[in-house]
Every structure is written in C-alpha cells, then in structure tokens.
Write a protein that holds these residues in place. Structure first.
Motif, PDB file in Angstrom:
ATOM      1  N   THR A 790      -3.813  12.856 -27.870  1.00  0.00           N
ATOM      2  CA  THR A 790      -3.337  11.535 -27.461  1.00  0.00           C
ATOM      3  C   THR A 790      -3.784  11.235 -26.038  1.00  0.00           C
ATOM      4  O   THR A 790      -3.602  12.054 -25.137  1.00  0.00           O
ATOM      5  N   TYR A 791      -4.367  10.048 -25.859  1.00  0.00           N
ATOM      6  CA  TYR A 791      -4.833   9.703 -24.515  1.00  0.00           C
ATOM      7  C   TYR A 791      -3.663   9.435 -23.577  1.00  0.00           C
ATOM      8  O   TYR A 791      -3.566  10.008 -22.496  1.00  0.00           O
ATOM      9  N   GLN A 792      -2.774   8.544 -23.984  1.00  0.00           N
ATOM     10  CA  GLN A 792      -1.540   8.279 -23.249  1.00  0.00           C
ATOM     11  C   GLN A 792      -0.465   7.934 -24.260  1.00  0.00           C
ATOM     12  O   GLN A 792      -0.765   7.430 -25.348  1.00  0.00           O
ATOM     13  N   ASN A 793       0.782   8.166 -23.907  1.00  0.00           N
ATOM     14  CA  ASN A 793       1.874   7.863 -24.828  1.00  0.00           C
ATOM     15  C   ASN A 793       2.284   6.398 -24.807  1.00  0.00           C
ATOM     16  O   ASN A 793       2.984   5.946 -25.708  1.00  0.00           O
ATOM     17  N   LEU A 794       1.856   5.677 -23.784  1.00  0.00           N
ATOM     18  CA  LEU A 794       2.064   4.235 -23.724  1.00  0.00           C
ATOM     19  C   LEU A 794       0.938   3.657 -22.886  1.00  0.00           C
ATOM     20  O   LEU A 794       0.725   4.084 -21.756  1.00  0.00           O
ATOM     21  N   GLY A 834       1.913   6.782 -19.069  1.00  0.00           N
ATOM     22  CA  GLY A 834       2.003   7.358 -20.394  1.00  0.00           C
ATOM     23  C   GLY A 834       2.290   8.842 -20.438  1.00  0.00           C
ATOM     24  O   GLY A 834       2.342   9.426 -21.522  1.00  0.00           O
ATOM     25  N   SER A 835       2.484   9.469 -19.306  1.00  0.00           N
ATOM     26  CA  SER A 835       2.765  10.907 -19.269  1.00  0.00           C
ATOM     27  C   SER A 835       4.267  11.151 -19.215  1.00  0.00           C
ATOM     28  O   SER A 835       5.009  10.410 -18.573  1.00  0.00           O
ATOM     29  N   VAL A 836       4.705  12.217 -19.890  1.00  0.00           N
ATOM     30  CA  VAL A 836       6.128  12.558 -19.875  1.00  0.00           C
ATOM     31  C   VAL A 836       6.430  13.732 -18.945  1.00  0.00           C
ATOM     32  O   VAL A 836       7.594  14.117 -18.784  1.00  0.00           O
ATOM     33  N   GLN A 837       5.417  14.305 -18.328  1.00  0.00           N
ATOM     34  CA  GLN A 837       5.594  15.582 -17.629  1.00  0.00           C
ATOM     35  C   GLN A 837       6.505  15.497 -16.412  1.00  0.00           C
ATOM     36  O   GLN A 837       7.189  16.465 -16.077  1.00  0.00           O
TER      37      GLN A 837
END
Length: 957
Positions: A790-794, A834-837
């Motif tokens: 996945t490139y970005q989650n949003l 888009g990152s959750v980290q």
C-alpha cells in the motif's frame, strides 16, 4: 467582530439579492465565470475581495487592529485569498458553480496550512455557532422537502419541478446494504447545491460530488458515489437506445436483457462493433447479465470505466457495466465451438472481478480492430532502413494501444566507423530522440499516451550517455523526457562489480555475436574480445572500472528514475524457449521476456488473477483459484487467434510460439484479509505458495489446451518438451553463474512430478506467466496494484479520470473494530500522509499490518519477488521502495535483487535520507487524545500520492 464569507458578501453591498431564476440565466450567459450559491439559493459572481474581507475580520477578532498587526494581516490575507482563488480556478478551469460552504471550507484549510491556528479555531467556532442558530430558526420540516420550488431546466429549455421522491429512491438504493452511510446526509447536503433553474445533469452531479466528499470519513461512501454515478450512466445509455429516460437499480434486473440486442445492433450499425457479434444468441446472453454486479464498483473504478473504456458515439457512452463485460467476453469467445456458453463463462469471470483482462483487451475486444495484446518487443537492426522501419513499427503498434520494448544494442556506437559513407556513426541517442517524439505523437488512439522503453546492454559504448537520457540538464537534443529506458545487464558485469574488476565497452559492429550470447558462452567470448583489445586487434573500445559504471547507473536511477535495472542472463537461462532464439530485452513494464529477431516481433497477451477474491476463512482457496486460472488461460490463448496484428512480424511470432502472461493483483489486500504484515516471513511464504499454485494451475491449463487444440508449433526442443517447469530452470542459472553468486529458496509443496510428465507431451503456450503492474485494472476491480505494498492509507489518486480520495478500507475496518475510527483519526492520517506509525493510540499490531510502501524494508520486497520468480517462466514488474535512500542502500538493494535470482526490476521509488519527518512542537507524534476528543479545528489537507498509475505506465495492464 466575526464574519463568514457569506455575511461579508451580503453586507458589503447595498444591492438586493438576485432572484435564483435570473441567476440561472446568468449561468448560461457567462461561460468561464466562477459563481457562488448562497444559503438562500441566490447565485452571485465569485469575488475574491469578499474572501479578503472575511479573513481580515477573522484576524482582527483575534489579534486586534494595532498598527503592528495591521501590516502583517494585510499581507497574509492577500496571500491566502489569492491561494483560495487559484484552487477554485484549477478545479474549474472552464468556470462553474460552488456552494458558499465550499469557500468557507477552503478558508479554514488556508488558515490551518499557513499556521494561523488561533484564527482558524476562532473561525471554526464562529461557523459552528451560526450553523446552530440557523438550525434553531428552521421550522422542523424534513430537509428533503425544504425546496419544493426548485425547478429543473431541461434540454429544451423548459422548467419542471424537482422530483424529490425519485431522488430519495436513488439515494436510498445507493446506500442499501452499506454500513455507516446516511442517505439523508447526502440529500441534505446535495440540496444545498441546487437552485431554481439548475440544469438536469447537475442534479445527479450534485449527488455524486456530495457523496464523494464523504469518502475520507467513511470508505463505504465510495460505493454510494459509484451507485449514484450509475444513475447518470443508465440514463445516458437508455436514452440513447430509446428504452427509457431513466431507471433505478431495481429496474435493471429486467432492462439489461433488453439493452444487449439493441446495443449490438446499434454498435454494428455505427461501425463500432464487429458484425459477427450478431451471431450470438443474444437472448441467452442477455438473460445471463447480472445487474447486482453493478454494485461491486467503487467510485474510482466506475469513473475510470466511464471515462476511458466504455464505447461511445459522439461522446455518448453506449455501454453499461455489464454490457461492457459481456462485449469483452463475446469478443474473446467468438471462435469457440460453443461460443454462447463460453461467452457466459468468460463474462462471469470478468464481472465477478475474480480475473481481469488487460487494458488493450478491454478496449478492443469485440470491435472492428481487436488489438488485444499488451506488449510488443522488437530488436532494432544496425542499418538506417531497419532503424526507421522499427520506428514505423512502433507507431503502428502504439496506435492500437500496445506497449513497446525496443532492443537497441545492435546499433553501432557514437564514433564507430561506417564503411558505406566512410564516416562516423552518431550512435544510438539521436535515434532515441526520434523514438521519444514518435511515442508522444502516436498516443494510442487518444486513450492514453504512447509508451515505449529502450534497452541497451551494459557493454555498449554508448551506455554512459544512455543512462543520462532522462536528465533535465545538458543538451536537450540528446534527452528523452517522455520515454522509458532500461539497462540490459549481463551477469559478468555484476560479477565484476562484486569483485571490483574492470569493464570494457565496445561498439556492437566490432563484437557482433555478443548480442546473441549469454551465460558461460557470453563470458568466454567477452573475455576473448578483451584480449583482442589488448593485442590491438580491436582498436575502438573503452575500459572503465565496473563499480564506477554501476554507481553511475544507480545514481541516475535515483536522480531520474531511469534506466531501470534488468538482467540479461536469468532472462535467457530460465527461458523455456532457449532453442528458438534469444531474449534481447524486456518490455515497457519489465515483466515480459520473449525472443526477438529480424523476423519476429514478440507479442504478449496479459491478464491478472485478483488474489483478494480467492481468500477464504482458511486462507487461499485453491479450488476456486484452479477454476479461475483454467478459464483465464483459455481466454488468453484465444487472444492470439482473434488479435489484430498491425505488423506481420508480430503475427509470425505470436502464431509460432503462442506466449501469454497470466499475473496477479491484490496481493496486499490478500495479506490484509489474513492479517499478515508485508514485512514478515509469513508474507514471503504466502508470496511463494500463492505463486506456486497459480503457476501449477496455469501450466496444467495450458497442457489441457494442448490436448484439445495442439501444442504450439515451436514446442519441440523447449524446456517444456524436456519435462522441465520454471522451477527446474533455476539449476541452469546456478550452473552458469556460479553458486557463489546466487541464493534462491528451493522449497516446494505441490505434486510437480506428475505435471512434468504432462508437459513433456505438450503445452499450448511457450510462456504462460508474467506479473504486470495492473495499475488501471486494479483500479477497476478496487484492489491494490499487482504485488505492490500500500502506498498510503489515505491519499488522493490522480490519473486521466481526475482526482480521487482513497482510504484503505481494511484499516478502517480494523480501527472501527477497536473503536478508534473518528474524525481525529482522519485528520491524523492526513497529517502523517497516510502513515499510522506516529499515531500513539493505534496498537502495534495494526501499525505492523498497515505499514506503507516506504515503511516496508526493500529486502522484504526482494525476498517475496525471489520466491515468486522461481515459479514464473517470464518476469514480474517489481517496484522498489526505499526510504532514507543513499548510494549504499541502493547499491545493496540492487545487488541483492541480482543475487536472489530476479530477472528484472521496474521503478525505483526513493525518499532521500535527508528527508524530514513531521512532528509537533511537543513531541514526534500526534494524537495524544482519546477517541472522544474533538477533532482539531479545520480539516487537514488530503495527502497527494505520487502517480503510481501514471498513464505512461499503463500499457501493460
């Protein structure tokens, strides 16, 4: 004192509000103008000064009117107002109408982006208070009944009352069986954008655009948006055939069967469809159309089909989604003995999204020019007539939507002697400039840009200039900004890099046989030529340090994205067709490895299994996968006989060898569904096992076809005829390269011995598997591209169909399950692109599962690709994502790709090591709040994704 934009726009003028009806006339007489719908329904001309006044009053309310503040406020306000105007002009370059709320949303965004958080917060609170006051003043009427006086302007100019009842049915249907969506919210918001005298077409547009804006909050709104778009599509097509002015989703259960024969008859009459489609039992096929499958589309997928795939006449789309899939199925089954049954079988596979044909097949199946193949590979000869003949072939192939791979290695180098003119060659580069401009000029029928990739072997004297072709500096006459380039790298060069040895560059007219040699034979002959240089027999050559050239190749790859790194020897040593010729290059997307020569232009026909559709409660559903692959291989084999060949060498090659390329997509989705992080041994093992199964069933299906239709004509002498499957060819690579230079996992789970005995008797296709990028067809089926993480989650996805907000529905599902999905989370995802980290309240297991492409170490990408490669007789389009990119990291990654036995690599997506991470002032993380806390004032902008599905890259999907 506060104000919002609407207050400013009314209080700053003494003129009365313009009646809405006269504003409809204004819309018709002022093309190119931006207009604003106010809350009372009136329409006014967009005025930037009103925005400046509103923002200024917001600043003054917070900072006061001191002299010190005045100058800063003035400069800041002017800049922000101009930015907002630019945004709307970019969105609506031909003019258009926006709601007052849209402007106020942009004011909030502009204030937040400029760091004016106090002013933004005050502005948001002011808006919320006035919204509350307006709500208290309302009479309590149902929102959908609040505008009974709105009239719709029809095409003939007449005005008819807005049918609110039908709108409610359409929106309710669109929301059926979808969780966490609200029909009333869509209707309420959409009605704000309607005014008396609005055009009929804009009513549906208002519904679509309203639902579209809600996608980032709830991914299911993408399906709502698609279903609302379907209402417009149905009206367009049904009107064209005179069947109905409009239809609901429920109506289509009956109407689809009625549309199919009308579509075929009209399409043939307009010379858009092949006349032989009339030979089908259209009643039987019409009865097989499943209107419920229209509900599978998300917004991006349906809009992409509408914009680029549906056949049209005078810009009117005459296809509906299930008609489209049936047209493709009919086109592929036309030469089958039981073609009606086969067409239905093919239709069911396509419309279920279990498998999808490549873009050229979807474009052209069932038409008068069924150019269904994806990729063409050519070798350019070393003479002027042949060079321009090859460029003409490029143009003809590109015209009908083919992606091109050109082998330029035979063309003599800059400064090489030309006997015929007693002069010196200008080398490869000037001709590549012509190839570049030809690709721009012949743009695949206007459907997408022409796309070509030039390949050059690493020993060619022009290699150092070749690697600089995509630079933005230097002599522009020796640059190719629109085409792709790739290095065709022999194993011997990589050994010299590993051993820090010397490397000799030649002009191919001095070493003509190197082009056709590989493995140990290449190594022996190359060292002989080096000895001839030392003895003076060859005078025109250059010696460089191998590592210096390698660093230049890697450096240009980082700087320009080109040339890609592809490996000559594994492509040839593992080719089933070694007896029939040499693989001189790959294709546009580096997954095709087929023989080329003067008489043969290699052709490959592609399609992809949707892996996500084959995951059940216990993991990979092998029984379903076997059936999907069996039908898919049959469809691909049919392409070869039906295909329109624009050049004779392509027909010769395809009929002789019958190669196909079955690939996969949705790999990342399949991992999500099994809760397997991409960065894990489990993921690598799943890549291995899933590709083994696809390979096994595909080879089995080709053997079945050989029993039914006969083996391909050049079968004798192939690795297949020796009972060798792709797995067995690893031994040939290890023996030629040397076991010290390769490490490949050799685990195995299926009964390959029995299949080896079958393939000895014959297979239908010389090559059977290749993993393409699948950028567009993955969009159509709503899954992740190919084997990509996945490139970005949003993010916002941009392609020829526009901009689309994309939210990872798997992430949203898992966050909802833990009561973590709210507007705070949406804003945090935007902030962190888009990152959750860095979002503290997200648990570690979810962070691991939803790591994005640049958060996955490249070794996992390479390891998974290596496991797949052992089962594939061609190659795979492998993009490499490298965060914190440095020369050393790139060097290690690409050496590892070669060492693990990969045949090719594709794009490098790199983030420089000097890139900075986002952080708050207090800490390096955001969102230290509970799930019940209010969202930050003003929405954050949606991060913009890099264009992984750039149309340049789509010719192989």
């Amino acid at each position: 004192m506060h104000t919002d934009v609407e207050t400013s726009s009314t209080s700053s003028t003494s003129q009365p509000a313009t009646p809405a009806a006269s504003q409809a006339e204004l819309n018709a007489t002022a093309p190119g103008q931006l207009r604003v719908i106010k809350r009372n329904g009136t329409v006014v001309v967009y005025d930037e000064s009103k925005i400046s006044v509103a923002i200024t009053k917001a600043f003054l309310a917070v900072e006061g009117g001191t002299a010190a503040a005045s100058s800063r406020i003035h400069e800041t306000v002017a800049k922000l107002a101009q930015q907002i105007t630019v945004i709307f002009k970019r969105r609506m370059p031909s003019g258009g109408t926006m709601h007052i709320e849209d402007i106020q949303d942009q004011v909030e965004l502009a204030l937040m982006r400029s760091g004016e958080h106090k002013v933004a917060r005050d502005y948001v609170l002011y808006r919320e208070e006035h919204a509350r006051q307006r709500a208290e003043q309302q009479t309590g009427e149902e929102p959908t009944k609040a505008h009974p006086s709105i009239r719709i302007k029809q095409e003939d100019g007449s005005l008819t009352p807005l049918d609110l009842g039908r709108l409610e049915i359409i929106v309710a249907e669109a929301c059926t069986d979808l969780e966490d969506v609200s029909a009333s919210a869509i209707l309420n918001e959409a009605l704000k954008n309607l005014y008396d005298g609005v055009a009929a077409a804009e009513v549906n547009t208002s519904l679509v655009m309203t639902a579209r804006t809600m996608v980032e909050k709830e991914p299911n709104y993408t399906y709502v948006t698609a279903r609302l778009l379907l209402d417009n599509l149905r009206a367009e097509a049904l009107n064209f055939y005179g069947i109905a002015e409009s239809a609901t989703q429920a109506d289509m259960a009956k109407l689809y069967a009625e549309v199919l024969p009308a579509y075929v008859a009209k399409g043939i009459e307009l010379e858009l469809l092949a006349p032989n489609l009339q030979d089908y039992d259209l009643d039987m096929l019409g009865a097989a159309l499943d209107s419920q499958r229209d509900l599978q589309f998300n917004y991006l997928s349906l809009q992409t089909l509408y914009d680029r795939y549906f056949i049209h006449s005078n810009e009117v789309r005459i296809e509906l989604p299930q008609i489209f899939f049936m047209r493709v199925a009919m086109g592929l089954a036309i030469e089958e003995e039981n073609k009606n049954e086969r067409a239905i079988e093919f239709y069911k596979l396509l419309s279920s999204f279990d498998y999808m044909s490549s873009t050229p097949t979807l474009f052209n199946a069932g038409t008068l020019r069924p150019q269904l193949s994806s990729c063409y590979l050519t070798t350019v000869p070393d003479d002027l007539h042949g060079i321009y003949g090859a460029i003409q072939d490029n143009a003809m192939l590109s015209k009908w939507a083919g992606g091109l791979g050109n082998d330029w290695t035979p063309v003599r180098a800059l400064g090489a002697y030309i006997k015929g003119t007693n002069g010196r060659s200008q080398g490869v580069v000037p001709f590549l400039k012509v190839v570049n401009d030809t690709a721009v000029a012949v743009n695949q029928g206007g459907k997408r840009k022409g796309a070509v990739c030039a390949y050059l072997e690493t020993w060619h004297m022009d290699i150092e200039e070749f690697v600089e072709l995509r630079k933005n500096t230097g002599d522009d006459r020796r640059r190719t900004h629109d085409m792709n380039t790739a290095n065709w790298v022999p194993d011997l060069f990589m050994k010299r890099v590993f051993d820090d040895g010397k490397w000799t560059l030649f002009s191919p007219n001095d070493v003509p046989d190197l082009h056709d040699l590989y493995g140990q034979a290449f190594e022996d002959r190359y060292t002989q030529y080096e000895a001839m240089c030392e003895s003076g027999e060859i005078k025109y050559y250059k010696t460089v340090r191998a590592q210096d050239l390698w660093r230049k190749m890697i450096g240009m790859l980082f700087e320009t994205g080109h040339p890609w790194i592809t490996f000559k020897d594994p492509c040839n040593l593992r080719s089933p067709q070694q007896h029939a010729g040499v693989v001189h290059s790959s294709n546009l997307c580096t997954e095709i490895t087929l023989n080329t020569n003067a008489e043969e232009i290699a052709v490959c026909n592609l399609g992809s299994v949707n892996l996500a559709q084959h995951i059940g409660p216990d993991g990979l559903d092998l029984a379903k996968l076997e059936q999907t692959v069996k039908t898919a291989v049959r469809m691909l084999d049919n392409v070869i006989d039906i295909n329109y060949y624009s050049v004779p060498q392509a027909r010769t090659s395809n009929m002789r060898h019958r190669p196909v390329g079955l690939g996969l997509m949705g790999f990342q989705d399949a991992l999500y569904m099994q809760h397997i992080p991409y960065s894990s041994e489990q993921a690598v093992d799943f890549a291995d096992r899933s590709m083994e199964a696809i390979s096994y069933y595909a080879i089995q299906a080709s053997a079945d076809l050989a029993e039914e239709r006969g083996a391909y004509s050049s079968f004798e002498g192939s690795l297949w005829s020796q009972g060798k499957v792709p797995y067995d060819s690893i031994d040939l690579l290890c023996d030629n390269r040397g076991h010290d230079y390769i490490e490949v996992d050799r685990s195995i789970t299926l009964d390959w011995d029995s299949l080896r005995e079958r393939v000895k008797k014959g297979v239908r296709n010389s090559n059977i598997m290749a993993i393409a990028p699948t950028a567009t067809i993955a969009n159509i089926t709503g899954v992740s591209q190919s084997i990509e993480p996945t490139y970005q989650n949003l993010y916002v996805k941009s392609n020829l169909s526009g901009e689309f907000t994309v939210v990872n529905p798997h992430l949203v599902r898992d966050l909802k399950a833990r009561d973590l999905w709210d507007m705070v989370m949406v804003n945090d995802l935007k902030y962190y692109e888009g990152s959750v980290q860095n979002i503290d309240r997200i648990p570690d297991d979810i962070k691991a599962l939803y790591a994005t492409a640049f958060e996955v170490e490249p070794r996992w990408l390479v390891d998974a690709a290596s496991r797949r490669q052992k089962w594939i007789d061609q190659a795979q389009s492998l993009n490499l994502y490298i965060a914190g990119a440095s020369g050393k990291k790139l060097d290690v990654t690409y050496r590892m790709a070669w060492y693990r036995g990969l045949k090719t690599t594709y794009y490098l997506r790199a983030l420089a090591a000097t890139g900075t991470e986002k952080s708050t002032i207090e800490s390096a993380s955001l969102n230290k709040v509970s799930s019940q806390a209010a969202a930050p004032a003003g929405p954050a902008p949606v991060p913009q994704a890099c264009s992984l599905d750039d149309p340049d890259c789509e010719a192989c999907q």
